[in-house]
Design a protein around this motif. Structure first.
Motif: not given
Length: 178
Positions: A165-176
């Motif tokens: 989730k942290r990586l998803g937020r950093h790269y502005e990508m949703p993570v399920a």
């Protein structure tokens, strides 16, 4: 007049010689896209996608591409080994190799082939060789399965500790959630 089993099998062997196996294709690749990409090397006679039942629909796919002659097939294998291949505008590490007999669902039975079954005495050397070969295969399969479990555990840990989730937020990508 019918064609003999030998002639049918010989024609099949010729087909195998002019067919290449291509894998790591994007799941979005279609038959017309493959035809267009490989027609630059020569005439594509047929494209047959190979179903991979154990992978998700987003996994890379594979295909058998039959060219007009073996020389074209050989040229493609050499060319793709040297340069990245572009399909759908993106370089992708697509691999090409010569097709093998067992890759074809429609392969005819080899003429004159007989299947013999017999019981072996456990004391015979042939039995011991077969058993050793089966144990080696079972060991390889076990190691592969263990490696797959380790990959799964690693991915599960990434989701559980919040890294995904942290990586998803950093790269502005949703993570399920896993």
């Amino acid at each position: 007049m019918g064609t003999s089993a030998e002639e049918v099998y010989a024609a099949f062997l010729e087909k195998v010689k002019r067919t290449i196996y291509v894998d790591n294709l994007s799941p979005q690749v279609t038959e017309p896209v493959v035809r267009t990409a490989f027609n630059q090397f020569g005439y594509v006679k047929s494209v047959q996608f190979i179903s991979i039942y154990l992978e998700s629909k987003n996994a890379p796919q594979a295909a058998l591409v039959e060219m007009e002659n073996p020389k074209q097939a050989s040229s493609i294998i050499t060319e793709m080994g040297s340069y990245p291949f572009m399909i759908l505008g993106m370089p992708r590490p697509i691999r090409a190799s010569a097709a093998r007999l067992e890759m074809f669902d429609d392969r005819p039975r080899k003429p004159g082939r007989k299947i013999l079954c017999r019981w072996l005495d456990p004391k015979e050397p042939e039995f011991q060789e077969q058993r050793a070969e089966e144990e080696k295969l079972a060991s390889q399969q076990s190691e592969t399965l263990l490696a797959q479990y380790k990959k799964y555990d690693l991915l599960q840990a990434v989701f559980e500790d919040g890294s995904a989730k942290r990586l998803g937020r950093h790269y502005e990508m949703p993570v399920a959630d896993a």
